[in-house]
Design an enzyme around this catalytic site. Sequence first.
Site, PDB file in Angstrom:
ATOM      1  N   SER A  18       0.780  -1.100  -0.043  1.00 37.67           N
ATOM      2  CA  SER A  18       0.177   0.038  -0.027  1.00 37.67           C
ATOM      3  C   SER A  18       0.809   1.141  -0.080  1.00 37.67           C
ATOM      4  O   SER A  18       1.541   1.725   1.040  1.00 37.67           O
ATOM      5  CB  SER A  18      -0.889   0.002   1.124  1.00 37.67           C
ATOM      6  OG  SER A  18      -1.643  -1.126   1.232  1.00 37.67           O
ATOM      7  N   LYS A  32      -6.487   2.874  -2.616  1.00 38.98           N
ATOM      8  CA  LYS A  32      -6.037   2.082  -1.043  1.00 38.98           C
ATOM      9  C   LYS A  32      -6.093   2.997  -0.280  1.00 38.98           C
ATOM     10  O   LYS A  32      -6.705   2.796   0.901  1.00 38.98           O
ATOM     11  CB  LYS A  32      -4.960   1.392  -1.365  1.00 38.98           C
ATOM     12  CG  LYS A  32      -4.433   0.469  -0.277  1.00 38.98           C
ATOM     13  CD  LYS A  32      -5.300  -0.566   0.223  1.00 38.98           C
ATOM     14  CE  LYS A  32      -4.846  -1.113   1.429  1.00 38.98           C
ATOM     15  NZ  LYS A  32      -5.812  -1.998   1.901  1.00 38.98           N
ATOM     16  N   LYS A  56       0.143   5.036   8.441  1.00 39.65           N
ATOM     17  CA  LYS A  56       0.744   5.581   7.173  1.00 39.65           C
ATOM     18  C   LYS A  56      -0.367   5.958   6.008  1.00 39.65           C
ATOM     19  O   LYS A  56      -0.234   6.726   5.256  1.00 39.65           O
ATOM     20  CB  LYS A  56       1.594   4.350   6.572  1.00 39.65           C
ATOM     21  CG  LYS A  56       2.247   4.379   5.396  1.00 39.65           C
ATOM     22  CD  LYS A  56       1.634   3.302   4.283  1.00 39.65           C
ATOM     23  CE  LYS A  56       1.647   1.928   4.790  1.00 39.65           C
ATOM     24  NZ  LYS A  56       0.835   1.165   4.066  1.00 39.65           N
TER      25      LYS A  56
HETATM   26  P1  NDP Z   1       4.578  -6.451   8.156  1.00 40.56           P
HETATM   27  O1  NDP Z   1       4.824  -5.265   8.575  1.00 40.56           O
HETATM   28  O2  NDP Z   1       3.756  -7.990   8.558  1.00 40.56           O
HETATM   29  O3  NDP Z   1       5.692  -7.142   7.196  1.00 40.56           O
HETATM   30  C1  NDP Z   1       6.509  -6.203   6.388  1.00 40.56           C
HETATM   31  C2  NDP Z   1       7.280  -7.007   5.375  1.00 40.56           C
HETATM   32  O4  NDP Z   1       8.390  -6.022   5.050  1.00 40.56           O
HETATM   33  C3  NDP Z   1       8.277  -8.112   6.312  1.00 40.56           C
HETATM   34  O5  NDP Z   1       8.623  -9.190   5.219  1.00 40.56           O
HETATM   35  C4  NDP Z   1       9.427  -7.146   6.379  1.00 40.56           C
HETATM   36  O6  NDP Z   1      10.656  -8.014   6.516  1.00 40.56           O
HETATM   37  C5  NDP Z   1       9.639  -6.493   5.391  1.00 40.56           C
HETATM   38  N1  NDP Z   1      10.494  -5.206   5.361  1.00 40.56           N
HETATM   39  C6  NDP Z   1      10.371  -4.206   6.369  1.00 40.56           C
HETATM   40  N2  NDP Z   1      11.240  -3.381   6.290  1.00 40.56           N
HETATM   41  C7  NDP Z   1      12.034  -3.800   5.060  1.00 40.56           C
HETATM   42  C8  NDP Z   1      13.060  -3.049   4.777  1.00 40.56           C
HETATM   43  N3  NDP Z   1      13.655  -1.939   4.844  1.00 40.56           N
HETATM   44  N4  NDP Z   1      13.832  -3.629   3.571  1.00 40.56           N
HETATM   45  C9  NDP Z   1      13.305  -4.784   3.107  1.00 40.56           C
HETATM   46  N5  NDP Z   1      12.004  -5.541   3.641  1.00 40.56           N
HETATM   47  C10 NDP Z   1      11.652  -5.068   4.705  1.00 40.56           C
HETATM   48  O7  NDP Z   1       3.466  -5.882   6.980  1.00 40.56           O
HETATM   49  P2  NDP Z   1       2.434  -6.602   6.143  1.00 40.56           P
HETATM   50  O8  NDP Z   1       2.463  -7.700   5.602  1.00 40.56           O
HETATM   51  O9  NDP Z   1       1.041  -6.591   7.064  1.00 40.56           O
HETATM   52  O10 NDP Z   1       1.700  -5.527   5.126  1.00 40.56           O
HETATM   53  C11 NDP Z   1       2.541  -5.250   4.011  1.00 40.56           C
HETATM   54  C12 NDP Z   1       1.891  -4.286   3.071  1.00 40.56           C
HETATM   55  O11 NDP Z   1       0.463  -4.773   2.684  1.00 40.56           O
HETATM   56  C13 NDP Z   1       1.802  -2.980   3.830  1.00 40.56           C
HETATM   57  O12 NDP Z   1       1.901  -1.770   2.955  1.00 40.56           O
HETATM   58  C14 NDP Z   1       0.340  -2.843   4.360  1.00 40.56           C
HETATM   59  O13 NDP Z   1      -0.180  -1.740   4.432  1.00 40.56           O
HETATM   60  C15 NDP Z   1      -0.234  -3.759   3.306  1.00 40.56           C
HETATM   61  N6  NDP Z   1      -1.648  -4.621   3.674  1.00 40.56           N
HETATM   62  C16 NDP Z   1      -1.544  -4.921   4.955  1.00 40.56           C
HETATM   63  C17 NDP Z   1      -2.772  -5.717   5.168  1.00 40.56           C
HETATM   64  C18 NDP Z   1      -2.878  -6.601   6.407  1.00 40.56           C
HETATM   65  O14 NDP Z   1      -4.016  -7.034   6.849  1.00 40.56           O
HETATM   66  N7  NDP Z   1      -1.662  -6.985   7.011  1.00 40.56           N
HETATM   67  C19 NDP Z   1      -3.821  -5.638   4.558  1.00 40.56           C
HETATM   68  C20 NDP Z   1      -3.760  -5.132   3.192  1.00 40.56           C
HETATM   69  C21 NDP Z   1      -2.751  -4.158   3.001  1.00 40.56           C
HETATM   70  P3  NDP Z   1      11.154  -8.578   7.922  1.00 40.56           P
HETATM   71  O15 NDP Z   1      10.422 -10.083   8.105  1.00 40.56           O
HETATM   72  O16 NDP Z   1      12.477  -8.788   7.748  1.00 40.56           O
HETATM   73  O17 NDP Z   1      10.760  -7.652   9.163  1.00 40.56           O
END
Ligand code: NDP
Length: 295
Positions: free
Chosen positions: A95, A170, A239
């Site tokens: 997102s 979104k 965010k």
């Molecule tokens: P999480 O916080 O659970 O996971 C984030 C992911 O990004 C992890 O794999 C993390 O890796 C990785 N990450 C974080 N920082 C970095 C970095 N600097 N470099 C590389 N990788 C990085 O987030 P979500 O999965 O919940 O959300 C992902 C996206 O989807 C967001 O934009 C969110 O707004 C959107 N979203 C989420 C929903 C939900 O229900 N959760 C619903 C709809 C949209 P690591 O494992 O190393 O921490």
Amino acid sequence: MRVSFLGLGAIGTPMAVHAAAKSTLTVWNRTRAKADAFATAHKAAIADSPRAAAEVADVVITCLPTSREVEALLDGADGLLAGLAKGGLLIDCTSGDPASSRRIAARLAQQGVAFIDAPVSGGTSGAVNGTLTVMCGGDAATFERARPVLEMFGKKIVLVGPVGAGDALKAVNNAWLAIHLWSAAEGLAALVKAGVSPAAALDVINASSGRSNSSENLIPQRVLTGAFPRTFRLALLEKDVAIAADFIREQRVPSAVTQQVAELFRQARVALGEEADHVEVVKLIEEWSGVEIRS
Ligand code: NDP
């Protein structure tokens, strides 16, 4: 089809599970242990870097917290740009924010790589069930290339405009989620104080014009039960509302309500921390009003 999936977070993981079943999948995750666990549980290879992930794929999917992290993955010797070949496709399911997506698309276009912003909605349960809504920004030809990949985890998949339009839609969607959740909690706290059962209040409202996903699902399932599971971090919703507030203002449309709720969610995230779930904002309203909204 060869797909690489980068970002095995709360929603990325169940999306990647579908991709593992329906493509030749490679995964990359910043914390390697999560990629190892994924590859053990599902049919997937592991890439050592974003570059390596891009080198072995026809289509690369990113699902990271914000556009900032996606942009950061592009650069460097191990970055995506070093691995993406001409004719490739990057689908960003983050997102994100529209301006960053337009910047990313322009950089990829310089080396003949197509881009589509494709944020998802439906929560982790929608991701597990493969029923996500996907809102896409890009050109029609890129959308048609992306569609079969998005169908691996999405149900309603819509091209809504040029690059950045998916992100904008979104953000507006999630601003409504935040507004509904916050205002529902304020109203319910007051009703509880006045002696109305919250279950009865929701029963009536859900047959009336004030109903929303918060009143129909989130509050009954997570607040009345006291369960408060962690599925979507408050910091991510904060965010999204901030992106929506900026977007609305940039369009020269009055944005007072969205700005206000963006600030409330910023304060809530400071109070509750980076790992709190978005529904936990209700706990703050309960604390400030001295009541609990439980069945
Ligand atoms: P999480 O916080 O659970 O996971 C984030 C992911 O990004 C992890 O794999 C993390 O890796 C990785 N990450 C974080 N920082 C970095 C970095 N600097 N470099 C590389 N990788 C990085 O987030 P979500 O999965 O919940 O959300 C992902 C996206 O989807 C967001 O934009 C969110 O707004 C959107 N979203 C989420 C929903 C939900 O229900 N959760 C619903 C709809 C949209 P690591 O494992 O190393 O921490």
